[in-house]
Design a protein around this motif. Structure first.
Motif, mmCIF file in Angstrom:
data_model
loop_
_atom_site.group_PDB
_atom_site.id
_atom_site.type_symbol
_atom_site.label_atom_id
_atom_site.label_comp_id
_atom_site.label_asym_id
_atom_site.label_seq_id
_atom_site.Cartn_x
_atom_site.Cartn_y
_atom_site.Cartn_z
ATOM 1 N N GLY A 194 -128.248 49.100 75.661
ATOM 2 C CA GLY A 194 -129.205 49.238 76.743
ATOM 3 C C GLY A 194 -128.536 49.262 78.091
ATOM 4 N N LEU A 195 -129.360 49.075 79.118
ATOM 5 C CA LEU A 195 -128.903 49.073 80.508
ATOM 6 C C LEU A 195 -128.819 47.636 81.002
ATOM 7 C CD1 LEU A 195 -128.336 50.522 83.238
ATOM 8 C CD2 LEU A 195 -130.820 50.557 83.585
ATOM 9 N N VAL A 196 -127.710 47.299 81.651
ATOM 10 C CA VAL A 196 -127.521 45.935 82.137
ATOM 11 C C VAL A 196 -126.820 45.985 83.494
ATOM 12 C CG1 VAL A 196 -125.319 45.630 80.942
ATOM 13 C CG2 VAL A 196 -126.699 43.625 81.499
ATOM 14 N N LEU A 197 -127.093 45.003 84.326
ATOM 15 C CA LEU A 197 -126.436 44.908 85.630
ATOM 16 C C LEU A 197 -124.999 44.430 85.471
ATOM 17 C CD1 LEU A 197 -129.285 43.179 87.662
ATOM 18 C CD2 LEU A 197 -128.554 45.561 87.866
ATOM 19 N N PRO B 148 -118.950 47.987 85.093
ATOM 20 C CA PRO B 148 -119.310 49.410 84.973
ATOM 21 C C PRO B 148 -118.369 50.182 84.042
ATOM 22 C CG PRO B 148 -119.521 48.707 87.241
ATOM 23 C CD PRO B 148 -118.907 47.549 86.495
ATOM 24 N N GLU B 149 -117.115 49.803 83.997
ATOM 25 C CA GLU B 149 -116.170 50.504 83.122
ATOM 26 C C GLU B 149 -116.373 50.192 81.639
ATOM 27 O OE1 GLU B 149 -115.415 48.565 85.753
ATOM 28 O OE2 GLU B 149 -113.625 47.316 85.364
ATOM 29 N N ASP B 150 -117.262 49.278 81.321
ATOM 30 C CA ASP B 150 -117.629 49.023 79.924
ATOM 31 C C ASP B 150 -118.688 50.011 79.433
ATOM 32 O OD1 ASP B 150 -117.457 45.532 80.686
ATOM 33 O OD2 ASP B 150 -115.973 46.700 79.561
ATOM 34 N N THR B 151 -119.206 50.820 80.336
ATOM 35 C CA THR B 151 -120.195 51.820 79.952
ATOM 36 C C THR B 151 -119.608 52.778 78.934
ATOM 37 O OG1 THR B 151 -121.363 51.701 82.072
ATOM 38 C CG2 THR B 151 -121.608 53.736 80.798
ATOM 39 N N ALA B 152 -120.280 52.906 77.788
ATOM 40 C CA ALA B 152 -119.779 53.738 76.697
ATOM 41 C C ALA B 152 -120.792 53.738 75.561
ATOM 42 C CB ALA B 152 -118.443 53.210 76.192
ATOM 43 N N VAL B 153 -120.551 54.620 74.602
ATOM 44 C CA VAL B 153 -121.253 54.522 73.325
ATOM 45 C C VAL B 153 -120.401 53.636 72.425
ATOM 46 C CG1 VAL B 153 -122.152 55.751 71.324
ATOM 47 C CG2 VAL B 153 -122.285 56.803 73.601
ATOM 48 N N SER C 20 -124.693 49.201 85.110
ATOM 49 C CA SER C 20 -124.901 49.837 86.414
ATOM 50 C C SER C 20 -125.897 49.049 87.237
ATOM 51 C CB SER C 20 -125.409 51.267 86.216
ATOM 52 O OG SER C 20 -125.729 51.860 87.456
ATOM 53 N N SER C 21 -125.695 49.097 88.548
ATOM 54 C CA SER C 21 -126.650 48.471 89.452
ATOM 55 C C SER C 21 -127.651 49.491 89.970
ATOM 56 C CB SER C 21 -125.917 47.812 90.631
ATOM 57 O OG SER C 21 -125.095 48.756 91.287
#
Length: 117
Positions: free
Chosen positions: A10-13, A87-92, A116-117
């Motif tokens: 999901g999306l997290v700050l 933010p650099e942890d964003t991935a599948v 992401s914020s």
């Protein structure tokens, strides 16, 4: 045929936490190694964390101290607790399981994690 199903993305700050879970269609104890890999846009898939049947763990340097991998043989699940997300942890994120070092790995379909914020 083994099926691995990820959940919990999901999306997290930034600075937040998420827990990914991977459910296997057969006993987790039958796999020598299970783990989580991730693939960011435009980048190659990379290892995040693995755990062996004896409980030995390995982590990518980028996630050490923030991520924790665990496996529950009774529930046939492999979890990845992710804290202090960046933010650099964003991935599948993909679940992976291997019967032994010579066998091809099984893969899940992937779970999107967006920081992401």
């Amino acid at each position: 045929q083994v099926r691995l199903v990820e959940s919990g993305g999901g999306l997290v700050l930034p600075g937040g936490s998420l827990k990914l879970s991977c459910a296997a269609s057969r006993s987790i104890s039958s796999f020598n190694t299970t783990g989580w890999y991730r693939q960011a846009p435009g980048k190659q898939r990379e290892l995040a964390a693995t755990i062996s049947s004896s409980g030995d763990t390995t982590y990518a340097d980028s996630v050490k101290g923030r991520f924790t991998i665990s496996r529950d043989n009774g529930k046939n699940t492999v979890d990845l607790q992710m804290n202090s997300l960046r933010p650099e942890d964003t991935a599948v994120y993909y679940c992976n399981a291997r019967t032994n070092r010579y066998s091809p790995p099984y893969w899940g379909q992937g779970a999107q994690v967006t920081v992401s914020s």
